[in-house]
Write a protein that holds these residues in place. Structure first.
Motif, short mmCIF file in Angstrom:
data_model
loop_
_atom_site.label_atom_id
_atom_site.label_comp_id
_atom_site.label_asym_id
_atom_site.label_seq_id
_atom_site.Cartn_x
_atom_site.Cartn_y
_atom_site.Cartn_z
N SER A 164 0.88 -1.17 0.00
CA SER A 164 0.00 0.00 0.00
C SER A 164 0.91 1.22 0.00
O SER A 164 1.67 1.44 0.95
N PHE A 165 0.84 2.02 -1.05
CA PHE A 165 1.80 3.10 -1.29
C PHE A 165 1.27 4.40 -0.70
O PHE A 165 0.34 5.00 -1.21
N LYS A 166 1.91 4.86 0.38
CA LYS A 166 1.40 6.02 1.12
C LYS A 166 2.26 7.25 0.91
O LYS A 166 2.38 8.08 1.81
N LYS A 167 2.87 7.35 -0.26
CA LYS A 167 3.74 8.47 -0.57
C LYS A 167 3.21 9.18 -1.81
O LYS A 167 2.24 8.74 -2.43
N GLU A 168 3.84 10.29 -2.18
CA GLU A 168 3.45 10.99 -3.40
C GLU A 168 3.81 10.14 -4.62
O GLU A 168 4.89 9.56 -4.69
N PHE A 169 2.89 10.09 -5.56
CA PHE A 169 3.16 9.39 -6.81
C PHE A 169 4.08 10.22 -7.70
O PHE A 169 4.16 11.45 -7.57
N LEU A 170 4.74 9.53 -8.61
CA LEU A 170 5.55 10.22 -9.61
C LEU A 170 4.64 10.99 -10.56
O LEU A 170 3.45 10.65 -10.73
N ASP A 171 5.17 12.00 -11.18
CA ASP A 171 4.42 12.81 -12.14
C ASP A 171 4.37 12.07 -13.47
O ASP A 171 5.10 12.36 -14.41
N LYS A 172 3.48 11.07 -13.54
CA LYS A 172 3.41 10.20 -14.71
C LYS A 172 1.97 9.77 -14.95
O LYS A 172 1.32 9.21 -14.06
N ILE A 173 1.47 10.02 -16.13
CA ILE A 173 0.09 9.67 -16.50
C ILE A 173 -0.06 8.15 -16.61
O ILE A 173 0.85 7.44 -17.06
N ILE A 209 -9.24 14.73 -0.30
CA ILE A 209 -8.51 15.63 0.60
C ILE A 209 -9.44 16.18 1.67
O ILE A 209 -9.09 16.23 2.86
N LYS A 210 -10.65 16.56 1.28
CA LYS A 210 -11.63 17.06 2.24
C LYS A 210 -11.97 15.99 3.27
O LYS A 210 -12.04 16.27 4.49
N ALA A 211 -12.16 14.76 2.81
CA ALA A 211 -12.51 13.68 3.72
C ALA A 211 -11.36 13.38 4.70
O ALA A 211 -11.59 13.16 5.90
N MET A 212 -10.15 13.39 4.20
CA MET A 212 -9.01 13.18 5.08
C MET A 212 -8.90 14.30 6.11
O MET A 212 -8.60 14.06 7.29
N LEU A 279 0.37 15.06 4.44
CA LEU A 279 -0.50 13.95 4.04
C LEU A 279 -1.47 14.39 2.94
O LEU A 279 -1.71 13.66 1.97
N LEU A 280 -2.04 15.58 3.07
CA LEU A 280 -2.98 16.05 2.07
C LEU A 280 -2.30 16.24 0.73
O LEU A 280 -2.90 16.02 -0.33
N SER A 281 -1.03 16.62 0.74
CA SER A 281 -0.30 16.76 -0.53
C SER A 281 -0.08 15.42 -1.19
O SER A 281 -0.03 15.31 -2.42
N VAL A 282 0.04 14.36 -0.38
CA VAL A 282 0.15 13.01 -0.93
C VAL A 282 -1.11 12.66 -1.72
O VAL A 282 -1.06 12.14 -2.84
N LEU A 283 -2.27 12.99 -1.15
CA LEU A 283 -3.54 12.69 -1.83
C LEU A 283 -3.70 13.49 -3.10
O LEU A 283 -4.42 13.08 -4.02
#
Length: 381
Positions: A164-173, A209-212, A279-283
């Motif tokens: 379960s990946f809890k970090k920012e994703f790479l900028d990749k479509i 983000i709102k829910a978190m 955390l919100l930036s991760v989402l």
């Protein structure tokens, strides 16, 4: 199944740096590492049921509570039940997410049994079922018999690599042709839904983000997570469940008394505010979403959702993608009502259909596995 790494502590103190030369990697607790079950799954046991169970404990589950209990019956059967001390009463008041985790466990047990040539004959809720608005108790979740005659499932090859990946994703479509292959993992009882369209993704980012933010700013739900923190290698090894803040920096901070559970509980601190922002930036880095729906919301529906979610995890891994469950908006407590309504509207889910799981998708680096209790811990006489 989420929010296990939402506190980010950054320290540049010369004290911490100096201590690192002698303390990094140190633990005062002897015994196997917290991730050892990932490395020995499928080995060390002559009993085919134990081999299958040693894989099943690696299933995703809410807050890594690992609520499963097993009683062996005869030479070819077992009874699966629930450890009622491992519930999440604030964020999961009706135990829906816990039941989804049991569904994940049962599907991974089935896949592992098939590797040895066994299929599972399952009698769900043999002692009666608790309603979807009731509180689960110690009644059996399933009576399971192993019967020879199954073929292996190709998805099993991904079990040891699932995360379960809890970090920012790479900028990749995410290419739509790749995304749509996730649907191949679907089995009966639930529907797998996918979307990577930019307008949808932007709207879903805002809603999640709102829910978190609701969960983090509601004291009782926030503290439910904080009370499950395991800070540093000693705590993680002693209790390899819950929300693990492992690694060198957390171990050093904990050993020096510079980061404690009391610090984490302070919702007025600058550290709390910065951690929430992180955390919100991760989402905000999602490039696609997968969600799982069921025709209703009874306990078997929840099990089926979990079985499909486990398979989605394995298929995502096979495709080289990463997945992170973000089902805060689906939780059944009063403060979350507006978020649930908005997510249902965006995904087109209408009663009696139930949106059971929501996860963000993207690309990212490989990460370490979450801690697990040894399989023997779950066996009851």
């Amino acid at each position: 199944m989420h929010r296990r790494n939402f506190l980010k502590v950054v320290g540049s103190s010369s004290v911490i740096l100096a201590a690192s030369t002698s303390m990094i990697g140190c633990s005062t607790i002897s015994g196997p590492s917290a991730d050892q079950p990932w490395h020995i799954a499928g080995s060390n046991y002559k009993d085919f049921r134990m081999r299958a169970l040693s894989w099943a404990i690696l299933a995703p589950n809410p807050h890594n509570r690992q609520p499963w209990l097993v009683k062996m019956i005869g030479a070819d059967s077992l009874v699966l039940s629930l450890d009622t001390e491992r519930m999440l009463p604030e964020t999961d008041p009706y135990n829906r997410q816990i039941m989804i985790g049991m569904g994940c466990f049962s599907e991974l047990l089935r896949l592992a049994a098939a590797e040895d040539g066994y299929h599972l004959v399952i009698d769900w809720f043999p002692d009666g079922v608790v309603s979807e608005t009731g509180t689960l108790d110690n009644r059996a979740i399933a009576s399971i018999q192993f019967v020879k005659g199954a073929e292996p499932d190709g998805l099993f090859k991904q079990v040891s690599k699932r995360r379960s990946f809890k970090k920012e994703f790479l900028d990749k479509i995410i290419d739509s042709n790749i995304l749509n292959k996730i649907e191949d993992a679907q089995i009966e009882g639930a529907l797998i839904n996918l979307n990577n369209e930019s307008i949808f993704v932007e709207k879903m980012r805002k809603l999640t983000i709102k829910a978190m933010d609701v969960e983090l700013s509601t004291e009782r739900t926030y503290l439910e997570s904080i009370n499950l923190l395991r800070i540093g290698s000693d705590e993680v090894k002693a209790n390899p469940d819950g929300i693990s803040l492992n690694g060198y920096s957390f171990t050093i901070l904990r050993m020096l008394g510079l980061f404690t559970h009391e610090d984490a509980r302070d919702m007025n601190s600058s550290g709390y505010k910065q951690s929430a922002e992180d955390l919100l930036s991760v989402l905000d880095s999602a490039y696609g979403y997968v969600w799982i729906t069921t025709p209703g919301n009874n306990r078997l529906d929840q099990i089926k959702a979990g079985q499909n979610y486990l398979r989605v995890n394995l298929k995502v891994t096979e495709l080289g993608l990463k997945i992170h469950p973000i089902s805060q908006s689906l939780q059944e407590y009063d403060e979350m009502g507006g978020s649930m309504e908005n997510v249902n509207k965006l995904t087109g889910v209408n009663a009696p259909e139930r949106l059971q799981m929501l996860a963000r998708l993207g690309y990212g680096e490989d990460i370490s596995a979450s801690p697990r209790w040894p399989v023997d811990k779950m066996i009851r006489s």
